[in-house]
Design an enzyme around this catalytic site. Structure first.
Site, short mmCIF file in Angstrom:
data_model
loop_
_atom_site.label_atom_id
_atom_site.label_comp_id
_atom_site.label_asym_id
_atom_site.label_seq_id
_atom_site.Cartn_x
_atom_site.Cartn_y
_atom_site.Cartn_z
N LYS A 47 66.46 27.15 57.15
CA LYS A 47 66.72 25.77 57.57
C LYS A 47 67.86 25.67 58.59
O LYS A 47 68.03 24.62 59.22
CB LYS A 47 67.04 24.92 56.35
CG LYS A 47 65.89 24.79 55.36
CD LYS A 47 64.71 24.03 55.94
CE LYS A 47 63.68 23.74 54.87
NZ LYS A 47 62.57 22.91 55.35
N SER A 278 61.54 29.97 46.19
CA SER A 278 60.39 29.70 47.06
C SER A 278 59.85 30.99 47.68
O SER A 278 58.64 31.11 47.93
CB SER A 278 60.75 28.70 48.16
OG SER A 278 61.75 29.21 49.01
#
Length: 462
Positions: A47, A278
């Site tokens: 991110k 994840s």
């Protein structure tokens, strides 16, 4: 070595150009499986790329003025990236984070200087406490605010189309058969999908989605199902984000929380790569894809973020057991409710000669309210917070002497015990007396059961 470069002027110059590793300790069938270490970004996740892109885009087009406030709804990593980039530039950062996010992420955000507003993770879009709705409302009420909205911000997928995709293409010598991604905001899927559609039409985009998310079922059946719940952080959605172009997906897999946790722990034990939850979802789906192929293919997936952010969750055996996500053997009796089994060496305990300060410290570190007191392998008492408080309360004079008093001086030695073969109904009278259940199997101490342990058990029993 290419990694031994002269010093960079800023840590932000380290965003991107992350390394690629081939996984060789897993069964990948006919395929070769590569994993791109986005955990090597300065904020510890993929991110960072979109944070840099979205802030630069907002500055370029005047949506973010000097000294302004950046507001975002985030599972943690986008917020970390925004704080990493925005705080050195003088921006105030306000982040709305669902309450299921790991403690490490929240602590990291606050240490960077971001303002964190925790909200409910059990409500859907349209509810006033849903994290995106709350962030949008705060932005509307805050003068000079820039609501990032990673879910619809075009600078999000652009970051991956312009940087992540070309890096993969170069690292794999312009030969990529499949890319396995998750969808949180949709930026990775869409940015990479656009890039590979342009340079390599053969490259398949494969979706790894937690069970409970609506995305994989929508792709596979064409129907929007009701969203469930899942433990994996950062990917999976209860709606289709505007940035997620699902038409780019060739194949979609739904992956259970348990499979995700086991995969990411295997990634650490087999390959020495510490990754977040994840990444376990992506790895599990990538392995399924690889094993289904009838011919050799080159497949790439991601370590989306560092496992350092999940040490209190994914890599905590007791947390996994509480969530019903471990491979722990079940006995079909009350011992199944014991979170920290004495048989397995998991009990946090005190000795009768330990000081009250020592017992208090162990409670704090283990996040428990009571400790069994063990002497020569035998249970001789139990001590809880109220026992310690009753002993140390009083005038300041002599307080430290009271803290240094032995556990035996404050513990409860009149113990009411239960046998492991008793039913759940036996627990309720114990809790009505405001006691913790002390479980034995014959003469052997098994462990403690608290109200929270019972609630966890009832929640898992489906």
């Amino acid at each position: 070595m290419s990694r031994l470069r002269p010093p960079y002027p800023s840590v932000l110059d380290l965003i991107g150009e992350t390394p690629m590793v081939e996984l060789t300790k897993f069964d990948t069938g006919h395929c070769r499986l590569f994993i791109k270490l986005e955990s090597q970004n300065p904020g510890g996740s993929i991110k960072d790329r979109i944070a840099l892109s979205m802030i630069a885009d907002a500055e370029r087009y005047g949506r973010l003025a000097p000294g302004g406030t950046i507001i975002e709804a985030t599972a943690g990593n986008t917020g970390l990236g925004l704080a990493q980039v925005g705080i050195p530039k003088g921006y105030r950062i306000v982040l709305v984070v669902p309450d299921k996010m790991s403690r490490e992420k929240v602590q990291h955000l606050r240490a960077l200087g971001a303002e964190v507003r925790l909200t409910r993770s059990d409500v859907g879009k349209g509810h006033p406490e849903y994290y995106q709705d709350m962030a949008e409302r705060i932005a509307a009420e805050t003068p000079g605010a820039f609501y990032v909205n990673q879910f619809a911000n075009p600078a999000n997928p652009l970051a991956h189309e312009a940087t992540t995709g070309p890096e993969i293409w170069k690292q794999l010598q312009e030969d990529v058969d499949a890319v396995v991604v998750g969808v949180g905001s949709g930026g990775t899927l869409t940015g990479l999908g656009r890039f590979f559609k342009r340079v390599s039409p053969k490259t398949e985009m494969v979706l790894a989605d937690p069970i409970g998310s609506v995305l994989a079922p929508l792709i596979n059946t064409g129907h929007m199902e009701e969203a469930g719940s899942w433990t994996v952080e950062g990917i999976g959605e209860d709606f289709v984000p505007p940035n997620a172009d699902l038409s780019l997906v060739s194949k979609a897999y739904s992956v259970s929380d348990k499979a995700s946790m086991l995969a990411v722990r295997d990634l650490l034990s087999r390959e020495g790569i510490l990754a977040g939850s994840s990444s376990g979802t992506l790895l599990s789906a990538a392995l399924r894809y690889c094993r289904e192929q009838k011919s050799p293919k080159r497949v790439v997936t991601f370590v989306c973020d560092s496992g350092n952010k999940y040490l209190s969750k994914v890599f905590d055996d007791f947390w996994l057991a509480e969530q019903g996500l471990s491979e722990r053997k079940q006995h079909g009796d009350l011992s199944d409710l014991v979170a920290r089994s004495h048989r397995e060496g998991g009990t946090v305990l005190a000795g009768p000669d330990d000081s009250l300060l020592t017992a208090y410290g162990r409670m704090r570190r283990a996040d428990v309210s009571q400790l069994p007191v063990i002497d020569n392998g035998k249970l001789v008492g139990i001590i809880d917070e109220s026992d310690i408080l009753a002993k140390v309360d009083g005038p300041y004079e002599g307080r430290w002497d009271r803290f240094n008093a032995p556990v035996s001086s404050a513990m409860t030695s009149q113990l009411h015990t239960l046998q492991a073969n008793q039913t759940l109904d036996a627990l309720l009278p114990v809790f009505d007396r405001n006691e913790v259940a002390i479980i034995f199997d014959g003469d052997e101490f098994v462990g403690l059961i608290t109200r929270i342990d019972l609630i966890n058990h009832l929640r898992r029993a489906r």
